[in-house]
Design a protein around this motif. Structure first.
Motif, PDB file in Angstrom:
ATOM      1  N   PRO A 192       0.831  -1.210   0.000  1.00 23.56           N
ATOM      2  CA  PRO A 192       0.000   0.000   0.000  1.00 23.56           C
ATOM      3  C   PRO A 192       0.862   1.255   0.000  1.00 23.56           C
ATOM      4  O   PRO A 192       1.829   1.382   0.741  1.00 23.56           O
ATOM      5  N   GLY A 193       0.483   2.190  -0.845  1.00 22.51           N
ATOM      6  CA  GLY A 193       1.250   3.411  -1.001  1.00 22.51           C
ATOM      7  C   GLY A 193       2.234   3.383  -2.140  1.00 22.51           C
ATOM      8  O   GLY A 193       2.803   4.429  -2.477  1.00 22.51           O
ATOM      9  N   LYS A 246      -3.738   1.009  -2.965  1.00 23.07           N
ATOM     10  CA  LYS A 246      -4.297   1.117  -1.625  1.00 23.07           C
ATOM     11  C   LYS A 246      -4.946  -0.212  -1.258  1.00 23.07           C
ATOM     12  O   LYS A 246      -5.573  -0.861  -2.097  1.00 23.07           O
ATOM     13  N   ASP A 247      -4.805  -0.590   0.006  1.00 24.32           N
ATOM     14  CA  ASP A 247      -5.436  -1.817   0.504  1.00 24.32           C
ATOM     15  C   ASP A 247      -5.972  -1.548   1.905  1.00 24.32           C
ATOM     16  O   ASP A 247      -5.248  -1.662   2.898  1.00 24.32           O
ATOM     17  N   PRO A 248      -7.240  -1.144   2.029  1.00 21.66           N
ATOM     18  CA  PRO A 248      -7.785  -0.832   3.358  1.00 21.66           C
ATOM     19  C   PRO A 248      -8.015  -2.052   4.231  1.00 21.66           C
ATOM     20  O   PRO A 248      -8.343  -1.899   5.401  1.00 21.66           O
ATOM     21  N   SER A 307      -4.125   2.894   5.697  1.00 23.27           N
ATOM     22  CA  SER A 307      -4.054   3.327   4.302  1.00 23.27           C
ATOM     23  C   SER A 307      -2.696   3.111   3.690  1.00 23.27           C
ATOM     24  O   SER A 307      -2.530   3.207   2.489  1.00 23.27           O
ATOM     25  N   GLY A 308      -1.670   2.806   4.469  1.00 26.65           N
ATOM     26  CA  GLY A 308      -0.342   2.594   3.911  1.00 26.65           C
ATOM     27  C   GLY A 308       0.719   2.675   4.987  1.00 26.65           C
ATOM     28  O   GLY A 308       0.432   2.861   6.177  1.00 26.65           O
TER      29      GLY A 308
END
Length: 967
Positions: free
Chosen positions: A473-474, A488-490, A495-496
């Motif tokens: 993520p990010g 992004k992977d919530p 968020s990262g």
């Protein structure tokens, strides 16, 4: 071109659209445009079920099933017979002031039927567009009456509904009055004031619901959508013009006006909070004609020349138009309300907007503002667009709906090859995007993996991505020269990372200096920091060997040269480990087409090195010495020294081949998952890999043949002692199982010495266990065949087949098998020495017992011996002076041919085939390098690559190997 389907109990419906397959696939819009010239209502085929345009070229969906298509001529033909009867019946329900002639509307008996026009050509917007085209109302007036069921909703007991006779002119208020009269609650519509107030207390409701199976009028039906009809609306027209969708049912209910308003408001609020917009009816808060525009149309201005004429006909026409406008504007009222709500929501979210003076503005501006207020998904990974190609077509968020997400341009199937177009999740329309550009896999557990397709320009955090890599993520993912996404992977709870990996390590650090060649320019680290990182890599214990494609040939040549020369004290499988590191780096870091080329170059280098070593060993053999030099027999020690390089290459090549097979299988598996198994470039790569693996197979076969050749050559001179030596020497005791080689009888030591040397050599070279078993299997096969042929040959010329000599041979053979059992080779030896043991056992049978045996019993007791071998042993057995074999030993006539034509010698060409080992490689490429010798060689190769890189730089930019700063 068009076909209609007739449902049970209904009218012909719009059927399937039959077009030539090629025209429909190639250009559906062009074909529909052609049809539009002779099909006036072709525009109704367009789908309106989605608010957003599709990004793929899909065929247009068929029109809704409730649209009727009839030729006017067909309708006229069908209705001509009953037209007069319908006209006579309609006169009973018409007033004297509304009489019209038979020039009805579309589909009426009086309409001049045109063969090229369709009855459904007039749509609802055309009916409500103006007052001038009014003939449909006159036509409706001549239509036959209908019977409406009005459900009382609990007003009276004993009946669920009452049947009311209605015409096209009957208003909702009139039907309420008649229904109340049927229920016994009021009088006729023309009653007194009390009756009028009773009618005002009730309202007629149009209810939509889903009836239960088989529940028609039995109380098991519940309204899901309710609309209060206006007093001037015509229920029969409503029922005829707006039919319920399939699976739904309509009925009219009589409810109290206050209760009906409350239910209507509740249904409207539930529909708005749902956001689905599923019901086809949109209720209005005000059902008066003034709210729907009816009053304005009923009393036009004096200057208007288009108003209705005075009189009852004009009034009815105005009321009818009011009905149509009030119904057709339902969706418009709902749309205005939703726009107002979105406007208020957008203004409330805009900072400082509450105090600002908002003047008249285009409602579309607020729609665009609300579309920009996007809520990202909370349970799925997604990509945030940072830079696109066309702002009008690109989205801001691309959500991963599957575990594997494919970016690409898509496209139609190939016309030449006929292969289907690749499946694509996200379509990107930039010119440098390939049909299948990049694949991202994000499973339930992190990290996600991103892998570019062959030839696709992809960057990962600013660096060119050639092979599969982890995606966190990010991270920034660039596709081509236009698209840039942030992953992004919530699902991971954030968020990262706290610090994005593509940011500089130290903001404001010194720009890259002269040492840029050994570090990435985009990492933002200073010269000293980069030097420390490089020093840690050069001296590190991680199993990693990084190189550029231009340094590949020098690196592979150095590894193979050092292995062939035997320099240093590398572990036995050290060369294979170093070469596997090269293969792993190519498979992970370099472009897709690099691995097959590296494998081909690697296999050719190994083959050349092995060929040179075989030639050197052959030149040192005694038979190749100049004439006059006496031949010196090979000793087990000398053979072990000569065969060590070949055995090392056989062990290393075997493990390297298993490692390469794993990488090729991974390549094929990834191609199958992405549907690229028929890609020509992939097929070419796989062919190159197969050629490289075939060369490695050839190296293994050749080293195995040379090894067993020199071992069997040494055994050939030591095996005769097993037939000639006497283990029962004076004062000697027979050794037990597991005895040392020095404790064995002198006649057996040379043979066992060869076996022991071969066993130690395979152990020192760490040869694969399967190849160790096959090596000794071939040695035992050769020993068995050689001893059995010698036994058969010696019995021909002189007396040799005697009980005493057989006991000595049996004892020597048992001692050899016991020693091999102690060395862990007992099972293999027993299997391959079976025929020799059977022949010796036959000769060890006492003479008296042998004379009593017959040919059939001997064949049964010694099945491994052929009839020719058994007959040879029996015919040359020494029974005593002047005694020949008894008649019972003669073979029967059925086996006489096999005895006469059979060969008594064993063939050396029937040796078992070499089977390469299966399974995973034994090379350890995970975890730190613990062997000191291998670590030293790894450091030497890394510094060699550093020197090669420095030689390409100008003289004033070169640096020596950096040294890590001590802690």
């Amino acid at each position: 071109m068009l076909s209609g389907e007739r449902k049970e109990g209904g009218s012909p419906r719009f059927g399937k659209l039959h077009l030539p397959v090629g025209l429909w696939i190639n250009s559906p819009r062009k074909q529909l445009a052609k049809l539009g010239r002779r099909w006036p209502s072709a525009a109704s085929v367009k789908s309106s079920s989605s608010d957003t345009g599709s990004r793929s070229s899909e065929p247009l969906p068929p029109p809704p099933p409730h649209v009727e298509l009839r030729r006017v001529g067909a309708v006229k033909a069908a209705g001509g017979a009953s037209g007069s009867r319908a006209k006579r019946i309609s006169q009973l329900f018409r007033g004297s002031g509304t009489g019209t002639t038979g020039s009805g509307g579309a589909g009426g008996p009086g309409t001049p039927g045109s063969a090229q026009r369709w009855a459904s050509e007039k749509k609802l917007p055309e009916l409500a567009a103006g007052v001038a085209p009014e003939p449909p109302l006159a036509a409706r007036a001549t239509a036959p009456p209908g019977v409406l069921k009005i459900f009382g909703a609990g007003l009276a007991s004993g009946a669920n509904y009452k049947s009311v006779l209605a015409t096209a002119r009957s208003t909702a208020r009139e039907l309420v009055a008649e229904a109340l009269e049927r229920y016994g609650l009021a009088g006729s519509p023309g009653g007194g004031p009390g009756e009028s107030s009773c009618v005002d207390a009730f309202a007629l409701c149009d209810a939509l619901g889903r009836p239960a199976a088989g529940a028609v009028g039995n109380g098991e039906w519940r309204a899901e959508h309710l609309r209060v009809l206006g007093d001037s609306e015509r229920p029969l027209l409503v029922q005829e013009l707006w039919r319920a969708r399939p699976g739904w049912a309509r009925r009219f209910e009589l409810r109290g006006r206050e209760e009906a308003r409350r239910l209507e408001q509740e249904a409207f609020g539930a529909a708005d909070s749902d956001g689905t917009g599923a019901p086809s009816w949109r209720p209005q808060k005000n059902r008066s004609r003034a709210a729907s525009g009816g009053a304005a149309l009923a009393s036009p201005g004096p200057g208007s020349g288009s108003g209705p004429p005075a009189g009852s006909g004009g009034k009815e026409r105005s009321e009818n138009l009011s009905l149509r406008r009030s119904v057709s504007e339902l969706s418009l009222q709902g749309r205005r309300r939703r726009q107002q709500e979105r406007r208020q929501q957008a203004l409330s979210m805009a900072p400082g907007a509450a105090d600002a003076q908002i003047g008249p503005a285009d409602p579309g501006d607020f729609d665009q503002l609300t579309q920009c207020l996007i809520q990202a998904p909370s349970n799925r990974p997604y990509f945030l667009l940072l830079q696109g190609y066309q702002d009008a077509q690109d989205f801001v968020v691309y959500v991963m709906m599957r575990e594997q997400h494919v970016f690409g341009r898509g496209g139609n199937s190939s016309a030449r090859g006929g292969s289907p177009a690749p499946y694509v999740d996200t379509f990107l329309n930039a010119p440098d995007i390939l049909p299948r550009h990049c694949t991202v896999r994000a499973g339930p557990e992190p990290p996600a993996m991103v892998r570019p397709s062959r030839g696709a320009p992809v960057t990962h955090n600013g660096c060119l991505l050639l092979r599969e890599a982890e995606l966190h993520p990010g991270d920034l993912l660039g596709l081509g020269e236009h698209f840039l996404f942030m992953y992004k992977d919530p699902r991971n709870g954030g968020s990262g990372p706290a610090r994005l990996p593509w940011l500089p390590a130290r903001p404001g650090a010194t720009p890259p200096g002269p040492g840029w060649a050994f570090s990435c320019r985009l990492c933002g680290r200073g010269l000293q920091e980069r030097g420390e990182a490089l020093a840690a890599y050069l001296d590190g214990h991680e199993p990693v060997l990084r190189f550029r494609p231009r340094e590949e040939e020098a690196l592979l040549g150095e590894i193979v040269r050092a292995a062939a020369a035997g320099a240093g004290d590398l572990p036995p499988l050290g060369p294979a480990t170093l070469l596997a590191l090269c293969v792993q780096h190519s498979a992970r870091e370099l472009e897709l087409g690099h691995l097959p080329r590296l494998l081909g170059r690697l296999a050719r280098l190994i083959k050349e090195a092995v060929w040179e070593k075989i030639k050197e060993i052959g030149d040192r053999q005694p038979e190749n010495h100049p004439e006059g030099v006496p031949e010196v027999p090979l000793t087990p020690e000398a053979v072990s020294v000569e065969l060590r390089p070949l055995m090392l290459w056989m062990a290393n090549t075997t493990e390297l081949l298993s490692f390469v097979q794993e990488k090729v299988l991974e390549m094929e598996k990834e191609a199958d998952q992405e549907g690229l198994s028929s890609d020509p470039q992939l097929c070419n790569d796989l062919e190159l890999c197969d050629e490289a693996m075939a060369l490695l197979d050839e190296v293994i076969m050749c080293t195995f043949q040379q090894s067993v050749y020199y071992l069997t050559k040494t055994l050939y001179s030591t095996l005769p002692a097993l037939l000639d030596s006497n283990p029962f020497t004076a004062g000697a005791e027979l050794p037990g199982p597991g005895a040392e080689l020095g404790a064995m009888p002198p006649g057996l030591r040379p043979t066992l010495g060869v076996f022991q040397a071969a066993l130690e050599l395979t152990s020192q070279c760490e040869l694969h266990p399967d190849l160790v078993s096959q090596t000794f299997g071939y040695l035992f096969f050769f020993s068995n065949a050689s001893l059995l042929n010698s036994l058969m040959e010696r019995g021909q010329g002189r007396p040799f087949y005697q009980w005493s000599r057989a006991v000595q041979i049996r004892t020597n053979l048992d001692l050899v098998l016991d020693w091999l059992q102690g060395a862990g080779l007992g099972d293999i030896a027993t299997e391959f020495f079976r025929k020799l043991s059977m022949a010796v056992n036959l000769l060890c049978v006492p003479r008296t017992s042998l004379l009593k045996a017959s040919w059939s019993s001997l064949r049964t007791d010694h099945p491994t011996l052929t009839p020719a071998q058994l007959h040879h042993l029996l015919s040359h057995y020494q029974l005593g002076p002047g005694r020949g074999p008894p008649p019972a030993w003669d073979p029967p006539p059925a086996e006489r041919d096999a005895v006469d034509t059979g060969d008594i010698f064993e063939s050396f060409s029937s040796h078992p085939p070499l089977i390469l080992p299966l399974g995973s490689s034994r090379l350890c490429l995970t975890g730190p390098v613990t062997d000191d010798a291998l670590h030293r060689e790894l450091r030497r190769l890394r510094r060699l690559l550093w020197d090669l890189e420095q030689q390409e730089l100008p003289a004033n930019h070169r640096h020596g190997p950096p040294v890590a700063t001590p802690p």
